[in-house]
Enzyme design. Structure first.
Site, PDB file in Angstrom:
ATOM      1  N   THR A 132       2.549   2.172  -5.860  1.00 50.42           N
ATOM      2  CA  THR A 132       3.890   1.942  -5.330  1.00 50.42           C
ATOM      3  C   THR A 132       4.904   2.872  -5.989  1.00 50.42           C
ATOM      4  OG1 THR A 132       5.678   0.312  -5.340  1.00 50.42           O
ATOM      5  CG2 THR A 132       4.022   0.058  -7.035  1.00 50.42           C
ATOM      6  N   ASP A 133       6.052   3.040  -5.326  1.00 54.50           N
ATOM      7  CA  ASP A 133       7.130   3.823  -5.950  1.00 54.50           C
ATOM      8  C   ASP A 133       7.824   3.028  -7.058  1.00 54.50           C
ATOM      9  OD1 ASP A 133       8.518   1.970  -4.405  1.00 54.50           O
ATOM     10  OD2 ASP A 133       9.745   3.450  -3.344  1.00 54.50           O
ATOM     11  N   GLU A 134       7.577   1.700  -7.116  1.00 60.34           N
ATOM     12  CA  GLU A 134       8.282   0.877  -8.114  1.00 60.34           C
ATOM     13  C   GLU A 134       7.890   1.233  -9.546  1.00 60.34           C
ATOM     14  OE1 GLU A 134       8.790  -3.253  -7.462  1.00 60.34           O
ATOM     15  OE2 GLU A 134       9.059  -3.024  -5.314  1.00 60.34           O
ATOM     16  N   TYR A 157       5.594  -7.106 -11.855  1.00 61.49           N
ATOM     17  CA  TYR A 157       4.780  -6.497 -10.793  1.00 61.49           C
ATOM     18  C   TYR A 157       4.638  -5.000 -11.023  1.00 61.49           C
ATOM     19  CZ  TYR A 157       3.895  -4.104  -6.355  1.00 61.49           C
ATOM     20  OH  TYR A 157       3.404  -3.245  -5.389  1.00 61.49           O
ATOM     21  N   LYS A 161       1.335  -2.645 -11.903  1.00 62.73           N
ATOM     22  CA  LYS A 161       0.870  -1.542 -11.056  1.00 62.73           C
ATOM     23  C   LYS A 161       0.834  -0.242 -11.886  1.00 62.73           C
ATOM     24  CE  LYS A 161      -0.002  -1.434  -7.195  1.00 62.73           C
ATOM     25  NZ  LYS A 161      -1.272  -1.681  -6.448  1.00 62.73           N
TER      26      LYS A 161
HETATM   27  P1  NAD Z   1      -0.493  -8.189   0.383  1.00 60.47           P
HETATM   28  O1  NAD Z   1      -0.005  -9.125  -0.666  1.00 60.47           O
HETATM   29  O2  NAD Z   1      -0.061  -8.374   1.793  1.00 60.47           O
HETATM   30  O3  NAD Z   1      -2.089  -8.177   0.400  1.00 60.47           O
HETATM   31  C1  NAD Z   1      -2.855  -8.196  -0.780  1.00 60.47           C
HETATM   32  C2  NAD Z   1      -4.295  -8.516  -0.387  1.00 60.47           C
HETATM   33  O4  NAD Z   1      -5.085  -8.498  -1.588  1.00 60.47           O
HETATM   34  C3  NAD Z   1      -4.465  -9.911   0.236  1.00 60.47           C
HETATM   35  O5  NAD Z   1      -5.306  -9.824   1.366  1.00 60.47           O
HETATM   36  C4  NAD Z   1      -5.117 -10.717  -0.860  1.00 60.47           C
HETATM   37  O6  NAD Z   1      -5.955 -11.757  -0.385  1.00 60.47           O
HETATM   38  C5  NAD Z   1      -5.917  -9.654  -1.609  1.00 60.47           C
HETATM   39  N1  NAD Z   1      -6.151 -10.023  -3.020  1.00 60.47           N
HETATM   40  C6  NAD Z   1      -5.227 -10.460  -3.910  1.00 60.47           C
HETATM   41  N2  NAD Z   1      -5.825 -10.725  -5.078  1.00 60.47           N
HETATM   42  C7  NAD Z   1      -7.146 -10.427  -4.930  1.00 60.47           C
HETATM   43  C8  NAD Z   1      -8.262 -10.471  -5.788  1.00 60.47           C
HETATM   44  N3  NAD Z   1      -8.161 -10.904  -7.056  1.00 60.47           N
HETATM   45  N4  NAD Z   1      -9.471 -10.050  -5.322  1.00 60.47           N
HETATM   46  C9  NAD Z   1      -9.582  -9.609  -4.035  1.00 60.47           C
HETATM   47  N5  NAD Z   1      -8.570  -9.574  -3.171  1.00 60.47           N
HETATM   48  C10 NAD Z   1      -7.364  -9.967  -3.611  1.00 60.47           C
HETATM   49  O7  NAD Z   1      -0.115  -6.749  -0.160  1.00 60.47           O
HETATM   50  P2  NAD Z   1       0.375  -5.447   0.630  1.00 60.47           P
HETATM   51  O8  NAD Z   1       1.844  -5.509   0.782  1.00 60.47           O
HETATM   52  O9  NAD Z   1      -0.494  -5.230   1.796  1.00 60.47           O
HETATM   53  O10 NAD Z   1       0.061  -4.329  -0.474  1.00 60.47           O
HETATM   54  C11 NAD Z   1      -1.228  -3.743  -0.569  1.00 60.47           C
HETATM   55  C12 NAD Z   1      -1.218  -2.727  -1.705  1.00 60.47           C
HETATM   56  O11 NAD Z   1      -0.243  -1.723  -1.440  1.00 60.47           O
HETATM   57  C13 NAD Z   1      -0.854  -3.332  -3.069  1.00 60.47           C
HETATM   58  O12 NAD Z   1      -1.670  -2.702  -4.028  1.00 60.47           O
HETATM   59  C14 NAD Z   1       0.603  -2.965  -3.248  1.00 60.47           C
HETATM   60  O13 NAD Z   1       0.916  -2.831  -4.623  1.00 60.47           O
HETATM   61  C15 NAD Z   1       0.673  -1.629  -2.536  1.00 60.47           C
HETATM   62  N6  NAD Z   1       1.987  -1.267  -1.956  1.00 60.47           N
HETATM   63  C16 NAD Z   1       2.665  -2.151  -1.160  1.00 60.47           C
HETATM   64  C17 NAD Z   1       3.874  -1.764  -0.579  1.00 60.47           C
HETATM   65  C18 NAD Z   1       4.653  -2.688   0.338  1.00 60.47           C
HETATM   66  O14 NAD Z   1       5.777  -2.355   0.729  1.00 60.47           O
HETATM   67  N7  NAD Z   1       4.117  -3.823   0.730  1.00 60.47           N
HETATM   68  C19 NAD Z   1       4.380  -0.479  -0.817  1.00 60.47           C
HETATM   69  C20 NAD Z   1       3.672   0.379  -1.657  1.00 60.47           C
HETATM   70  C21 NAD Z   1       2.471  -0.013  -2.204  1.00 60.47           C
HETATM   71  O1  DAU Z   2       8.788  -0.104  -3.019  1.00 60.61           O
HETATM   72  C1  DAU Z   2       7.521  -0.591  -2.731  1.00 60.61           C
HETATM   73  C2  DAU Z   2       7.478  -2.079  -2.973  1.00 60.61           C
HETATM   74  O2  DAU Z   2       8.240  -2.697  -1.943  1.00 60.61           O
HETATM   75  C3  DAU Z   2       6.058  -2.634  -3.007  1.00 60.61           C
HETATM   76  O3  DAU Z   2       5.370  -2.091  -4.101  1.00 60.61           O
HETATM   77  C4  DAU Z   2       6.072  -4.165  -3.114  1.00 60.61           C
HETATM   78  O4  DAU Z   2       4.747  -4.664  -3.017  1.00 60.61           O
HETATM   79  C5  DAU Z   2       6.916  -4.714  -1.981  1.00 60.61           C
HETATM   80  O5  DAU Z   2       6.994  -6.111  -2.109  1.00 60.61           O
HETATM   81  C6  DAU Z   2       8.311  -4.098  -1.977  1.00 60.61           C
HETATM   82  O6  DAU Z   2       9.094  -4.544  -3.103  1.00 60.61           O
HETATM   83  P1  DAU Z   2      10.651  -4.947  -2.972  1.00 60.61           P
HETATM   84  O7  DAU Z   2      10.980  -5.838  -4.096  1.00 60.61           O
HETATM   85  O8  DAU Z   2      11.497  -3.750  -2.754  1.00 60.61           O
HETATM   86  O9  DAU Z   2      10.577  -5.751  -1.545  1.00 60.61           O
HETATM   87  P2  DAU Z   2      11.217  -7.117  -1.067  1.00 60.61           P
HETATM   88  O10 DAU Z   2      10.954  -7.213   0.393  1.00 60.61           O
HETATM   89  O11 DAU Z   2      10.814  -8.269  -1.923  1.00 60.61           O
HETATM   90  O12 DAU Z   2      12.777  -6.887  -1.282  1.00 60.61           O
HETATM   91  C7  DAU Z   2      13.455  -5.826  -0.642  1.00 60.61           C
HETATM   92  C8  DAU Z   2      14.909  -5.876  -1.087  1.00 60.61           C
HETATM   93  O13 DAU Z   2      15.510  -7.066  -0.546  1.00 60.61           O
HETATM   94  C9  DAU Z   2      15.088  -5.976  -2.588  1.00 60.61           C
HETATM   95  O14 DAU Z   2      16.245  -5.248  -2.973  1.00 60.61           O
HETATM   96  C10 DAU Z   2      15.316  -7.464  -2.840  1.00 60.61           C
HETATM   97  C11 DAU Z   2      16.028  -7.914  -1.580  1.00 60.61           C
HETATM   98  N1  DAU Z   2      15.761  -9.319  -1.159  1.00 60.61           N
HETATM   99  C12 DAU Z   2      14.478  -9.733  -1.043  1.00 60.61           C
HETATM  100  C13 DAU Z   2      14.188 -11.012  -0.665  1.00 60.61           C
HETATM  101  C14 DAU Z   2      12.750 -11.483  -0.559  1.00 60.61           C
HETATM  102  C15 DAU Z   2      16.823 -10.174  -0.872  1.00 60.61           C
HETATM  103  O15 DAU Z   2      18.010  -9.782  -0.959  1.00 60.61           O
HETATM  104  N2  DAU Z   2      16.539 -11.456  -0.507  1.00 60.61           N
HETATM  105  C16 DAU Z   2      15.265 -11.932  -0.399  1.00 60.61           C
HETATM  106  O16 DAU Z   2      15.070 -13.132  -0.080  1.00 60.61           O
END
Ligand code: NAD
Ligand code: DAU
Length: 351
Positions: A132-134, A157, A161
């Site tokens: 992730t970019d985080e 988190y 990562k």
């Molecule tokens: P998600 O939470 O939707 O899915 C995670 C999946 O991993 C689920 O299917 C869950 O059952 C599985 N999982 C969790 N713990 C496990 C374990 N111990 N063993 C096996 N499986 C397990 O997550 P997502 O948003 O699809 O993110 C997927 C990946 O991409 C993550 O590594 C996250 O850090 C990364 N990522 C997410 C975002 C975003 O915006 N969502 C952006 C950049 C990177």
């Molecule tokens: O940047 C990549 C990341 O983006 C991924 O690595 C993470 O897995 C993914 O969850 C996401 O993280 P964020 O914290 O940026 O996403 P989230 O949707 O939780 O929040 C987006 C923005 O909205 C953040 O500034 C917090 C704000 N927010 C979020 C929630 C859930 C609110 O204001 N209210 C809310 O209820």
């Protein structure tokens, strides 16, 4: 040689789009989806490909090293795309240890299983770590994250990562595992679990519930349609240079409050509600502790080296996303019953 790819976390949001893309695009590959089916994992996300001849589901946990070893042997795994993780920042503030176990220990278990199975042919195989970019921390009002930006994670988190990224690199340096890492910005799209901003607010607008904006809504995120992330993973997995990181982003920055207002406007139109009705649901609540101000990705490297750029505009992507949720209310109802209600109360009742 046909590849046998282990995709972890394939029942989750991004993982399900990656699995679908690989199963459909590469009929000669065997795709093994390993997922523990936590609250975030859902096999309904993969109904359309569950009977494909090149697809296999393994219900397993990356915290079980012996099971991982068996899966590598049973399916003769040649490559890994690792997405399984605990992924929600707010949950990492409530329960950091789950993130340490799955994101750090789980990743090291997987690296170890790959190293043991691939033995002295490590360079013939690839471990693609999805990050992730985080991990880069936060930006001020200007600038971008490049692949050279120093890691500076601010939440449990992102620290977990970042740690997993370091272990991938260490296994590359020490044991010569071939690896690539992608660091992506915020994704949105179908199948996104409604704990994250966009799907949570879509669900609350449908149900006319308050929209809890943290702080003043000034925080900025760079949004990318999930299928464009899956396309980037496909390219980097096949063509990325060994040992390299590639940043992936949408060139699409939005202040939270502006994004929420756009969402309200689009949903009022689609639901046939009066203009301005959903905006009245906006409620400013206590800020997220350690809330990163701004993320913005410089995606020049993946663009110049591999020719990747987003294919879906934000207007198109957001409209398609809302339509998907409106057409899949059963999915929404299913994932917001049970444990979700407890999480929602714990996260939002005292804000
Ligand atoms: P998600 O939470 O939707 O899915 C995670 C999946 O991993 C689920 O299917 C869950 O059952 C599985 N999982 C969790 N713990 C496990 C374990 N111990 N063993 C096996 N499986 C397990 O997550 P997502 O948003 O699809 O993110 C997927 C990946 O991409 C993550 O590594 C996250 O850090 C990364 N990522 C997410 C975002 C975003 O915006 N969502 C952006 C950049 C990177
Ligand atoms: O940047 C990549 C990341 O983006 C991924 O690595 C993470 O897995 C993914 O969850 C996401 O993280 P964020 O914290 O940026 O996403 P989230 O949707 O939780 O929040 C987006 C923005 O909205 C953040 O500034 C917090 C704000 N927010 C979020 C929630 C859930 C609110 O204001 N209210 C809310 O209820």
């Amino acid at each position: 040689m046909s590849k046998h790819i282990l995709i972890t976390g394939g029942a989750g949001f991004i993982g399900s789009h990656v699995v679908r893309l690989f199963v459909n695009k590469y009929p000669d590959y065997k795709i093994v989806n390993l997922d523990a089916l936590t609250y975030a994992g859902n096999l309904e996300n993969l109904k359309d490909i569950e009977h494909a001849p090149n697809y296999i589901f393994e219900h397993a946990n990356i915290l079980e090293p012996d099971v991982l070893q068996e899966i590598f042997e049973q399916h003769d795994i040649t490559d890994v795309i690792h997405l399984a993780a605990e992924s929600h920042v707010d949950r990492s503030i409530l329960s950091p240890m789950d993130f340490i176990y799955t994101n750090i220990v789980g990743t090291v278990n997987l690296l170890t299983a790959a190293k043991n199975y691939w033995k002295d042919e490590l360079s013939k195989h690839r471990f693609h770590h999805v990050s992730t970019d985080e991990v880069y921390g936060t930006l001020g009002d200007t600038g971008f994250f490049t692949e050279e930006t120093a890691y500076s994670p601010n939440s449990p988190y992102s620290a977990s990562k970042a740690s997993s990224d370091h272990f991938v690199r260490a296994y590359g340096e020490t044991f010569h595992i071939s690896f690539v890492v992608t660091n992506c910005s915020n994704n949105y799209g179908p199948n996104h679990f409604p704990e994250k901003l966009i799907p949570l607010f879509i669900n609350n607008i449908i149900n006319k519930k308050p929209l809890p904006v943290y702080g003043k809504g000034e925080n900025t995120r760079d949004w990318l349609y999930v299928i464009d992330h899956a396309r980037a993973i496909d390219l980097v997995f096949h063509e990325g240079r060994n040992g390299e990181h590639y940043n992936v982003g949408g060139f699409n920055e939005w202040k939270n409050i502006d994004l929420v207002k756009l969402l309200c406007k689009l949903m009022d139109e689609k639901l046939g509600r009066e203009a301005g009705e959903s905006e009245q649901l906006i409620t400013y609540v206590k800020d997220r502790p350690g809330h990163d101000l701004r993320y913005a990705i410089d995606a020049t490297k993946i663009n110049k080296e591999l020719g990747w750029k987003p294919s879906v505009t934000f207007e198109e992507g957001l409209s398609k996303t809302i339509d998907w949720y409106l057409q899949n209310e059963e999915w929404l109802k299913h994932v917001t019953s049970g444990e979700y209600q407890n999480y929602y109360t714990e996260q939002y009742s005292n804000r």
